[in-house]
Motif scaffolding. Structure first.
Motif, PDB file in Angstrom:
ATOM      1  N   UNK A  23      -3.885  -1.526  -6.788  1.00 52.33           N
ATOM      2  CA  UNK A  23      -2.680  -1.369  -7.604  1.00 52.33           C
ATOM      3  C   UNK A  23      -1.453  -1.214  -6.718  1.00 52.33           C
ATOM      4  N   UNK A  24      -0.317  -1.392  -7.337  1.00 57.35           N
ATOM      5  CA  UNK A  24       0.936  -1.237  -6.612  1.00 57.35           C
ATOM      6  C   UNK A  24       1.338   0.236  -6.612  1.00 57.35           C
ATOM      7  N   UNK A  25       2.022   0.646  -5.551  1.00 60.60           N
ATOM      8  CA  UNK A  25       2.511   2.011  -5.437  1.00 60.60           C
ATOM      9  C   UNK A  25       4.012   1.959  -5.192  1.00 60.60           C
ATOM     10  N   UNK A  26       4.707   3.010  -5.624  1.00 56.36           N
ATOM     11  CA  UNK A  26       6.151   3.093  -5.458  1.00 56.36           C
ATOM     12  C   UNK A  26       6.491   4.293  -4.598  1.00 56.36           C
ATOM     13  N   UNK A  27       7.391   4.078  -3.626  1.00 58.93           N
ATOM     14  CA  UNK A  27       7.821   5.132  -2.713  1.00 58.93           C
ATOM     15  C   UNK A  27       9.327   5.251  -2.803  1.00 58.93           C
TER      16      UNK A  27
END
Length: 82
Positions: A23-27
């Motif tokens: 999955x994509x992650x956001x920082x």
């Protein structure tokens, strides 16, 4: 590639789960926000408290989909109801 360093174990766990599940992650780092796939999560063993380096491959931002023609303001077949 975007490299992010943290000492927060909860955040590291979130990145490892995102990497495992694909999955994509956001920082959020300062004012910038990066969203992408997690490539690696590496622990720096020589530091105290423990720190991790996370590498993220940013995804291309999606452009807004523009309609080919403007939508009609009147409902179609509205005259059939009168």
């Amino acid at each position: 590639m975007f490299t992010y360093e943290t000492a927060d174990q909860k955040e590291v766990r979130r990145f490892r789960i995102a990497q495992f599940n694909g999955r994509m992650a956001t920082v959020k780092a300062g004012e910038s926000t990066v969203t992408g796939f997690v490539r690696s999560v590496l622990e720096q063993e020589s530091s105290m408290p423990p720190r991790w380096t996370i590498t993220i491959i940013p995804s291309a931002s999606k452009e807004e989909i523009k309609p080919l023609r403007p939508a009609s303001r009147a409902r179609p077949f509205a005259e059939d109801y009168f």
